[in-house]
Scaffold this active site. Structure first.
Site, PDB file in Angstrom:
ATOM      1  N   HIS A  15       5.922 -17.208 -81.718  1.00 33.65           N
ATOM      2  CA  HIS A  15       6.441 -16.812 -83.019  1.00 33.65           C
ATOM      3  C   HIS A  15       7.587 -17.747 -83.389  1.00 33.65           C
ATOM      4  O   HIS A  15       8.099 -18.477 -82.549  1.00 33.65           O
ATOM      5  CB  HIS A  15       6.944 -15.362 -82.991  1.00 33.65           C
ATOM      6  CG  HIS A  15       7.914 -15.108 -81.874  1.00 33.65           C
ATOM      7  ND1 HIS A  15       7.512 -14.679 -80.616  1.00 33.65           N
ATOM      8  CD2 HIS A  15       9.263 -15.247 -81.790  1.00 33.65           C
ATOM      9  CE1 HIS A  15       8.561 -14.561 -79.822  1.00 33.65           C
ATOM     10  NE2 HIS A  15       9.642 -14.896 -80.507  1.00 33.65           N
TER      11      HIS A  15
ATOM     12  N   HIS B  88      18.254 -12.855 -68.878  1.00 37.96           N
ATOM     13  CA  HIS B  88      18.691 -12.470 -70.216  1.00 37.96           C
ATOM     14  C   HIS B  88      17.972 -11.245 -70.758  1.00 37.96           C
ATOM     15  O   HIS B  88      18.384 -10.702 -71.788  1.00 37.96           O
ATOM     16  CB  HIS B  88      18.493 -13.645 -71.178  1.00 37.96           C
ATOM     17  CG  HIS B  88      17.056 -14.071 -71.291  1.00 37.96           C
ATOM     18  ND1 HIS B  88      16.416 -14.798 -70.307  1.00 37.96           N
ATOM     19  CD2 HIS B  88      16.132 -13.862 -72.259  1.00 37.96           C
ATOM     20  CE1 HIS B  88      15.168 -15.022 -70.671  1.00 37.96           C
ATOM     21  NE2 HIS B  88      14.960 -14.460 -71.847  1.00 37.96           N
ATOM     22  N   ASP B  89      16.901 -10.804 -70.119  1.00 41.32           N
ATOM     23  CA  ASP B  89      16.125  -9.666 -70.617  1.00 41.32           C
ATOM     24  C   ASP B  89      16.404  -8.364 -69.881  1.00 41.32           C
ATOM     25  O   ASP B  89      15.960  -7.303 -70.328  1.00 41.32           O
ATOM     26  CB  ASP B  89      14.622  -9.963 -70.511  1.00 41.32           C
ATOM     27  CG  ASP B  89      14.133 -10.875 -71.618  1.00 41.32           C
ATOM     28  OD1 ASP B  89      14.666 -10.784 -72.730  1.00 41.32           O
ATOM     29  OD2 ASP B  89      13.221 -11.675 -71.365  1.00 41.32           O
TER      30      ASP B  89
ATOM     31  N   ARG C  92      24.452 -10.497 -71.447  1.00 47.32           N
ATOM     32  CA  ARG C  92      24.781 -11.861 -71.888  1.00 47.32           C
ATOM     33  C   ARG C  92      26.287 -12.059 -72.031  1.00 47.32           C
ATOM     34  O   ARG C  92      26.746 -12.855 -72.851  1.00 47.32           O
ATOM     35  CB  ARG C  92      24.071 -12.170 -73.200  1.00 47.32           C
ATOM     36  CG  ARG C  92      22.558 -11.944 -73.118  1.00 47.32           C
ATOM     37  CD  ARG C  92      21.840 -12.318 -74.393  1.00 47.32           C
ATOM     38  NE  ARG C  92      20.447 -11.877 -74.362  1.00 47.32           N
ATOM     39  CZ  ARG C  92      19.434 -12.566 -74.878  1.00 47.32           C
ATOM     40  NH1 ARG C  92      19.654 -13.724 -75.438  1.00 47.32           N
ATOM     41  NH2 ARG C  92      18.202 -12.095 -74.818  1.00 47.32           N
TER      42      ARG C  92
ATOM     43  N   GLU D 147       6.702 -17.213 -68.940  1.00 42.44           N
ATOM     44  CA  GLU D 147       7.111 -15.815 -68.816  1.00 42.44           C
ATOM     45  C   GLU D 147       5.846 -14.974 -68.800  1.00 42.44           C
ATOM     46  O   GLU D 147       5.005 -15.082 -69.694  1.00 42.44           O
ATOM     47  CB  GLU D 147       7.988 -15.408 -69.996  1.00 42.44           C
ATOM     48  CG  GLU D 147       8.383 -13.940 -69.949  1.00 42.44           C
ATOM     49  CD  GLU D 147       9.096 -13.475 -71.212  1.00 42.44           C
ATOM     50  OE1 GLU D 147       9.851 -12.496 -71.129  1.00 42.44           O
ATOM     51  OE2 GLU D 147       8.885 -14.087 -72.275  1.00 42.44           O
TER      52      GLU D 147
ATOM     53  N   ARG E  17       9.876 -23.706 -70.089  1.00 43.62           N
ATOM     54  CA  ARG E  17       9.660 -22.293 -69.792  1.00 43.62           C
ATOM     55  C   ARG E  17       9.078 -21.706 -71.063  1.00 43.62           C
ATOM     56  O   ARG E  17       9.668 -21.833 -72.140  1.00 43.62           O
ATOM     57  CB  ARG E  17      10.976 -21.616 -69.401  1.00 43.62           C
ATOM     58  CG  ARG E  17      10.865 -20.098 -69.159  1.00 43.62           C
ATOM     59  CD  ARG E  17      11.145 -19.342 -70.419  1.00 43.62           C
ATOM     60  NE  ARG E  17      11.261 -17.900 -70.216  1.00 43.62           N
ATOM     61  CZ  ARG E  17      11.373 -17.011 -71.201  1.00 43.62           C
ATOM     62  NH1 ARG E  17      11.393 -17.407 -72.469  1.00 43.62           N
ATOM     63  NH2 ARG E  17      11.475 -15.720 -70.941  1.00 43.62           N
TER      64      ARG E  17
ATOM     65  N   ASP F 101       8.015 -18.815 -73.523  1.00 45.68           N
ATOM     66  CA  ASP F 101       8.322 -17.437 -73.879  1.00 45.68           C
ATOM     67  C   ASP F 101       7.043 -16.678 -74.217  1.00 45.68           C
ATOM     68  O   ASP F 101       6.159 -17.208 -74.904  1.00 45.68           O
ATOM     69  CB  ASP F 101       9.277 -17.445 -75.084  1.00 45.68           C
ATOM     70  CG  ASP F 101       9.745 -16.070 -75.480  1.00 45.68           C
ATOM     71  OD1 ASP F 101      10.371 -15.400 -74.632  1.00 45.68           O
ATOM     72  OD2 ASP F 101       9.495 -15.670 -76.627  1.00 45.68           O
TER      73      ASP F 101
ATOM     74  N   ASP G 197      19.924  -6.267 -72.182  1.00 44.41           N
ATOM     75  CA  ASP G 197      20.216  -7.007 -73.411  1.00 44.41           C
ATOM     76  C   ASP G 197      20.736  -6.075 -74.521  1.00 44.41           C
ATOM     77  O   ASP G 197      20.131  -5.047 -74.793  1.00 44.41           O
ATOM     78  CB  ASP G 197      18.915  -7.683 -73.861  1.00 44.41           C
ATOM     79  CG  ASP G 197      19.091  -8.557 -75.079  1.00 44.41           C
ATOM     80  OD1 ASP G 197      20.215  -9.022 -75.302  1.00 44.41           O
ATOM     81  OD2 ASP G 197      18.097  -8.766 -75.802  1.00 44.41           O
TER      82      ASP G 197
ATOM     83  N   ASP H  99      28.849 -23.929 -75.258  1.00 45.68           N
ATOM     84  CA  ASP H  99      28.004 -24.910 -75.933  1.00 45.68           C
ATOM     85  C   ASP H  99      27.649 -26.016 -74.944  1.00 45.68           C
ATOM     86  O   ASP H  99      28.009 -25.968 -73.766  1.00 45.68           O
ATOM     87  CB  ASP H  99      28.691 -25.466 -77.187  1.00 45.68           C
ATOM     88  CG  ASP H  99      30.061 -26.081 -76.879  1.00 45.68           C
ATOM     89  OD1 ASP H  99      30.339 -26.401 -75.703  1.00 45.68           O
ATOM     90  OD2 ASP H  99      30.855 -26.235 -77.815  1.00 45.68           O
TER      91      ASP H  99
END
Length: 519
Positions: free
Chosen positions: A110, A319-320, A385, A241, A204, A206, A381, A2
Site C-alpha cells: 500500500h 515496532h509492532d 517507539r 514480514e 525488509r 512490509d 505501538d 534522524d
C-alpha cells in the site's frame, strides 16, 4: 532522531557489536511511522536534511504571489529531497567503511493517501508538473493504481470509497493486477536503492503476503521482485514480514527469509513470560511450558529450510509489539488504558537477560530493537517507539548485551551450527549448538528459585570426563564473567542455577587443543 543522529552514534553501534542496521521506512511520508509512503524516490527530509525552509529571495521576474508561492514550494522541496538522498548515500558509505550493512523497509502493499498517485488530501492538485491524482479525477493516469468501489461522475469524489489495507483509508492498497505501469515502477524502486549510488544491502518487505489480490499474483510479483533486486545486487537480502507458514515463499525464487515470529519471538516470549507479544494476553499455562516451547519450535522451524532459518530475523521486541522487558512484568493491556509508567513497573531484568542469551544462541540472526539493550520499556505501538534514553541508559544491560553479542560473533556454531535440545522440564531448558570443534551448550533456569540442572553434554560430543570454564553467568541481581571451573563426569555437567539464570561455560579438549564452550 534522524540520519545525522545515526551517523553521530555509529561508534556506539559498532562498539555494541552491531553488524547490520535495519531502518523502519525512511521515504517521504506525512506520518511518524512512515508506513504511508508519499514518494518512494526520496528520503524524507525530516529524517534527512532540510537545507532550505522556503524563505529564499525570489529570482528576477517572479513577482506574482501565487506564482511565487508555487515556486518556493517546488524549489525548496526539491532541494531538501536531493540533500536528504545525498546524506543517505554518505551514511551508507560510512556504514560500509566500517564493515556494516544496511536494510531498508519496503512498503509495497500500500502507499499513503497523500501520495501523488491518490492525492486524497489534494496537496498536488493544480501543481505544475503533476498529473491529477486518482481521488481528484476519474481521468487520472493513476486511476488503475487503485480499486474504487463505485463508478460514475455523480459519485465523484468517492469519499474514500476505495480499497484500503485492512480498511484504512490513509493506506490505499496498490492495485498491481490492473496496472503494469505500477508494477514496473515498484520493481524499479526495488532495483534503485540496492544499486549505486545508494547501495543498500537488502529489503525488509512490509506485510509481504498481503500484496496483490490473489495468492497467484502475490507469488508472481515476488518472483519478479527477486529477479530485479538480485540482478542489480546479487548479495542483497530479501527478508519478509510474515506470520504463519512461509514455506511457499522460501523455495529460492522469492524471499530469502522472514521476520522470525513463529520460530523465535512467540515461543520464547510464552516460555519466559507467559505473555502474548503485544501484552494483550497472559496465559499462565504457557509460562515455563517446556512441551509447548519445544513443540512450537520444532513445528515452525520445520517450515523453513536451513539457509532461511540461519538468517531469519530473531527479535525480542520491535515496532509492532510491546517491549520484551515490559512483558516481564506480566501486565495485560495497552498504554491508553494502563498509562506509560505501568510499562516500567515490576519488570524483571534477569528474565530479560535470559531472553538475550537465547536470542544470541538460537538459530537465526539476532536483531536488537533500538533501546532494548539500554532498558527501554513500552507497551505496544505507539508506546514501543519511545526515544533512546541518552544519558539515562541501563549501562549494566548494555554491557551484558556486548558480552552476549561478542560470544555470538566469535563462534561459528552460533551462526551456522546444528541445534539439539538436550533437556527440559518446567521452566528449565538446555540445548546444544555445534559445528566442527565449536560446541555450545545453553542452560536456562526460568524458575524463581534455585535449581540443580543435570545436562547430558555428551550428546553434543563433549568428552565424558573433562573440565569446563565459566565464561558468563547471568543471575537474579546481575551477571559475572569471572573465571571458574566445572567438572564433567560421566558425560554430564551439574549446574547449580540461581533464580532466573543463564550459565556460560567453556572446555579445554586436551586431545585436539580446541576450546569448546558451554552457555
Amino acid at each position: 532522531g534522524d540520519l545525522q543522529g545515526v551517523m553521530d552514534k555509529l561508534d556506539y553501534l559498532q562498539d555494541l557489536g552491531v553488524e547490520v542496521v535495519y531502518f523502519n521506512p525512511l521515504f517521504v511520508s506525512p506520518s511518524n511511522h512512515k508506513y504511508d509512503i508519499q514518494d518512494y524516490d526520496y528520503i524524507d527530509p525530516h529524517y534527512g536534511k532540510i537545507v532550505d525552509d522556503g524563505g529564499e529571495v525570489l529570482p528576477n521576474g517572479v513577482t506574482d504571489n501565487s506564482q511565487a508561492t508555487k515556486y518556493k514550494k517546488r524549489t525548496t522541496g526539491l532541494k531538501n529531497l536531493e540533500a536528504s538522498n545525498e546524506l543517505f548515500i554518505k551514511l551508507v558509505e560510512e556504514l560500509h567503511r566500517r564493515g556494516m550493512k544496511v536494510i531498508l523497509d519496503g512498503v509495497f502493499n500500500h502507499c499513503g493517501s497523500f501520495n501523488k498517485w491518490m492525492d486524497r488530501e489534494r496537496i498536488y492538485e493544480g501543481e505544475e508538473d503533476y498529473e491529477p491524482g486518482a481521488y481528484v479525477s476519474a481521468d487520472s493516469p493513476y486511476r488503475s493504481y487503485f480499486r474504487f468501489f463505485k463508478e460514475g461522475p455523480e459519485n465523484w469524489p468517492y469519499n474514500a470509497n476505495y480499497d484500503g489495507w485492512w480498511g484504512h483509508d490513509t493506506l490505499p492498497k496498490l492495485n498491481y493486477e490492473d496496472s503494469v505501469k505500477l508494477e514496473n515502477y515498484i520493481l524499479y524502486i526495488g532495483r534503485k536503492w540496492v544499486s549505486p549510488p545508494y547501495n543498500v544491502d537488502g529489503w525488509r518487505l512490509d506485510v509481504a503476503a498481503d500484496l496483490g489480490r490473489s495468492n497467484e499474483y502475490n507469488h508472481e510479483f515476488w518472483q519478479k521482485f527477486r529477479r530485479a533486486v538480485k540482478d542489480a545486487n546479487p548479495n542483497a537480502l530479501i527478508l519478509a514480514e510474515h506470520y504463519g507458514d512461509p514455506s511457499d515463499w522460501l523455495k529460492g525464487d522469492e524471499w530469502d527469509t522472514v521476520m522470525n515470529y513463529d520460530a523465535f519471538m512467540e515461543p520464547v516470549t510464552w516460555f519466559l513470560t507467559g505473555m502474548e507479544k503485544h501484552s494483550d494476553e497472559a496465559r499462565e499455562e504457557l509460562l515455563g511450558n517446556i512441551d509447548n516451547f519445544i513443540g512450537s519450535m520444532a513445528h515452525h522451524m520445520s517450515n523453513m529450510l536451513t539457509p532461511s532459518l540461519q538468517v531469519a530475523m530473531n527479535e525480542l521486541s520491535n515496532h509492532d509489539h510491546s517491549r520484551f522487558l515490559t512483558r516481564t512484568n506480566h501486565m495485560v493491556g495497552r498504554v491508553e488504558h494502563l498509562g506509560p509508567e505501568a510499562a516500567n513497573e515490576y519488570v524483571n531484568k534477569a528474565v530479560m537477560r535470559e531472553a538475550v542469551v537465547m536470542q544470541m544462541t538460537w538459530v537465526g540472526a539476532p536483531t536488537v530493537y533500538y533501546g532494548d539493550e539500554a532498558g527501554v520499556c513500552g507497551f505496544t505501538d505507539p508506546d514501543n517507539r519511545r526515544t533512546y534514553p541518552w544519558g539515562h541508559e541501563d549501562q549494566e544491560l548494555i554491557a551484558f548485551h556486548k558480552e552476549a553479542i561478542r560470544i555470538h560473533k566469535e563462534h561459528p556454531a552460533l551462526k551456522t551450527g546444528s541445534l539439539k535440545i538436550l533437556g527440559g522440564e518446567e521452566n528449565i531448558l538446555s540445548y546444544a549448538r555445534f559445528k566442527g570443534h565449536d560446541r555450545i551448550i545453553v542452560v536456562i533456569n526460568n524458575r524463581s528459585e534455585r535449581a540443580e540442572v543435570k545436562v547430558p553434554v555428551w550428546e553434543a560430543e563433549i568428552p565424558i570426563k573433562c573440565r569446563m570454564k565459566r565464561l558468563l553467568y547471568s543471575y537474579k541481581d546481575g551477571y559475572t564473567t569471572e573465571y571458574e571451573e566445572y567438572l564433567v563426569e560421566d558425560g554430564e555437567v551439574v549446574a547449580n542455577m540461581g533464580p532466573h539464570s543463564a550459565l556460560v561455560l567453556g572446555m579445554r579438549n586436551e586431545e585436539d587443543h580446541d576450546w569448546l564452550y558451554i552457555l
